[in-house]
Design an enzyme around this catalytic site. Structure first.
Site, short mmCIF file in Angstrom:
data_model
loop_
_atom_site.label_atom_id
_atom_site.label_comp_id
_atom_site.label_asym_id
_atom_site.label_seq_id
_atom_site.Cartn_x
_atom_site.Cartn_y
_atom_site.Cartn_z
N ASP A 1 0.84 -1.20 0.00
CA ASP A 1 0.00 0.00 0.00
C ASP A 1 0.88 1.26 0.00
O ASP A 1 1.89 1.33 0.71
CB ASP A 1 -0.88 -0.03 1.27
CG ASP A 1 -1.92 1.07 1.28
OD1 ASP A 1 -2.69 1.15 0.30
OD2 ASP A 1 -1.97 1.84 2.26
N GLU B 1 1.51 -0.48 -4.87
CA GLU B 1 0.58 0.59 -5.21
C GLU B 1 1.42 1.85 -5.42
O GLU B 1 1.88 2.48 -4.47
CB GLU B 1 -0.44 0.85 -4.09
CG GLU B 1 -1.52 1.80 -4.58
CD GLU B 1 -2.05 2.77 -3.55
OE1 GLU B 1 -3.00 3.48 -3.85
OE2 GLU B 1 -1.51 2.83 -2.43
C1 NOJ Z 1 -4.43 3.09 -0.89
C2 NOJ Z 1 -5.55 2.13 -0.74
O1 NOJ Z 1 -5.82 1.51 -1.98
C3 NOJ Z 1 -6.73 2.94 -0.23
O2 NOJ Z 1 -7.91 2.20 -0.25
C4 NOJ Z 1 -6.39 3.44 1.14
O3 NOJ Z 1 -7.46 4.26 1.60
C5 NOJ Z 1 -5.11 4.26 1.13
N1 NOJ Z 1 -4.07 3.61 0.39
C6 NOJ Z 1 -4.60 4.49 2.52
O4 NOJ Z 1 -4.09 3.30 3.06
#
Ligand code: NOJ
Length: 530
Positions: free
Chosen positions: A211, A275
């Site tokens: 993440d 991500e």
């Molecule tokens: C990215 C995640 O995909 C999202 O859903 C989340 O709210 C944020 N990061 C914070 O962790």
């Protein structure tokens, strides 16, 4: 641990089709209206039949759910309401027996305010774990600098800093105030996460989705971000500033390299999928390092490209040109943050959704489907009194999987109110589409089977073919071609002779192509050449 997944290829992820399960929305086994891990285990039949090779689960660690798992209060235990530790172990074992790998969602950028580390850190300026988080004095009554949270508050920009009255300092919170950014300059934080990651791998995870991989480290002097420039990318514009000081910092690559060394040291090697929410494909390249950082990086510019032939070709070319040699692209059109491709790209039009899926599943790289993509599931309007997301307007992207037309949609028991409203399951459901060989679901199944059978559809080079305006046509390797007509008119494509393997209008499978072929509006096909 018994593993039935085939381990012969260390870079199995290049061949794979990945599938993101938003666990709360997939299948509810205990009738509380929220999806859980036993529910998912009970639906692995569907995923095996579809032919996906790996699933990525939204976060499963213990969390007070301010951001539904993206605010972790214990990384080493599984959320009891999702089924707890026993349920995760059972899921991993059952998935492996079926040859499906499991990726867990690692949330290293921030913890929940309820994590014991933060509870300790918050005890005072001299607290033992104070330096596990990013604290700073304000500028008078104002926050330490101009950084903005990625989440707005009632539609307005919010500072990324939260004031802590007892100590008179501010802590960094790049998302909700309940999500506290860790201090990744602290070696103790690095050691702790290295150990967490190793323990997840030991437990059987085949990899992790990292993440907010782009934000792990922030500027050591906490300098202000520059303001926007008129030609800044759309992600920066959405964020309201150029995130030069609190994102994409060079120091984060050290961390990714250390995780990659760990991932590569295991047998079989584990996958790091990041991500990487950056606004330009050129800025994805650094996350692959010299083949020693992430194996796969989320491509947001692709996801945000409109579904037109010209725009898609430009983004695909730019991506392939930008990535370092041997780096492998990841393609997706939907997410729990951005919505389902059938809505985002296609405005709900199922013919277009089938074209989008054909594209996604045949480009050179690894496709990532989001649950429901396989039935062309659309975002569902969520009335104000049912909204749950505090981070933005993301509820419509997270409504329950539409399994069948029965009450509860096959997601939960009849009579139970699901945590978010169900879409119209009488019009669109897995069961309904399984019965129709020409459905979007059967198209996806057939495309996944075609990929599994044909090496060149997975690893072959990609070469564009000449095509009329509004149409994309390309070859994979020497023996396969794809043509997609994204226009509203009938078009003729030349240069493809062979036999249709899969077509978005299912009646065409098996048809022989003499070199010139007509494509109906919003339709496409995959052919074996020859
Ligand atoms: C990215 C995640 O995909 C999202 O859903 C989340 O709210 C944020 N990061 C914070 O962790």
């Amino acid at each position: 641990m018994s593993r039935q997944v085939s381990d012969e290829a260390p870079d199995w992820w290049r061949d794979a089709v990945l599938y993101h399960v938003y666990v709360r929305s997939f299948a509810d086994s205990d009738g509380d209206g929220v999806g859980d891990l036993p529910g998912l285990t009970g639906r692995l039949d569907h995923l095996s039949w579809l032919g996906v090779n790996a699933i990525w689960l939204s976060p499963t660690s213990v969390s007070p759910d301010a951001d539904f798992g993206y605010d972790v209060s214990d990384y080493r235990r599984v959320q009891p309401s999702l089924g707890g530790d026993v349920a995760l172990d059972a899921l991993i074992a059952t998935a492996h027996e079926r040859g499906i790998r499991v990726l867990l969602d690692l949330v290293p950028n921030h913890t929940s305010v309820e994590h014991s580390w933060f509870v300790e850190a918050r005890a005072g300026r001299g607290a033992p774990r104070r330096d596990w988080y990013v604290w700073a004095d304000g500028r008078g009554a104002a926050p330490p600098n101009n950084w903005l949270s990625d989440f707005r508050e009632r539609g307005l920009p919010r500072s990324a800093w939260t004031f802590d009255p007892p100590s008179g300092q501010w802590y960094l919170s790049s998302f909700l105030p309940e999500q506290v950014d860790l201090n990744w300059r602290n070696p103790a934080v690095r050691d702790e996460f290295f150990d967490i990651l190793a323990s997840w791998f030991a437990r059987g995870a085949d990899g992790v989705r990292v993440d907010v991989a782009h934000k792990l480290v922030v500027d050591d002097r906490l300098r202000d971000n520059p303001s926007l420039h008129p030609d800044d990318d759309p992600v920066s514009r959405q964020r309201g500033q150029r995130q030069l000081m609190n994102a994409e910092r060079p120091e984060l690559h050290d961390i990714l390299r250390s995780w990659r060394r760990l991932a590569d040291s295991l047998d079989p090697p584990r996958l790091l999928l990041g991500e990487t929410y950056v606004g330009a494909v050129e800025r994805l390249a650094p996350f692959y390092g010299a083949g020693d950082e992430l194996q796969l990086a989320l491509n947001i510019p692709f996801l945000r490209t409109p579904l037109t032939a010209a725009a898609m070709r430009t983004t695909v070319d730019a991506t392939l040109a930008a990535l370092p040699p041997r780096a492998w692209p990841l393609w997706c059109g939907s997410s729990h943050d951005d919505g389902h491709l059938a809505s985002r790209w296609c405005g709900g039009d199922q013919a277009l959704a089938r074209c989008a899926l054909l594209l996604l599943l045949t480009l050179r790289g690894t496709p990532l489907l989001y649950y429901g993509d396989e039935i062309g599931m659309t975002d569902v309007e969520v009335p104000a009194n049912r909204r749950r997301d505090r981070g933005g307007r993301r509820d419509p992207a997270r409504t329950p999987m539409q399994w069948s037309a029965q009450p509860g949609g096959g997601f939960t028991r009849p009579g139970v109110t699901p945590w978010l409203p169900l879409g119209d399951c009488t019009r669109n459901s897995v069961a309904g589409q399984r019965a129709d060989p020409h459905s979007t679901l059967c198209l996806c199944h057939d495309l996944l089977a075609a990929r599994a059978d044909r090496d060149e559809l997975r690893r072959g080079e990609m070469t564009w073919l000449a095509s009329p305006e509004g149409v994309l046509a390309w070859r994979r390797g020497t023996a396969h071609a794809i043509a997609v007509n994204l226009t509203d008119g009938l078009v003729e494509v030349s240069g493809i002779s062979g036999r249709v393997v899969v077509a978005t209008d299912g009646g065409r499978a098996g048809e022989s192509l003499p070199g010139r072929t007509l494509l109906a509006p919003r339709s496409g096909l995959l052919a074996d050449l020859g």
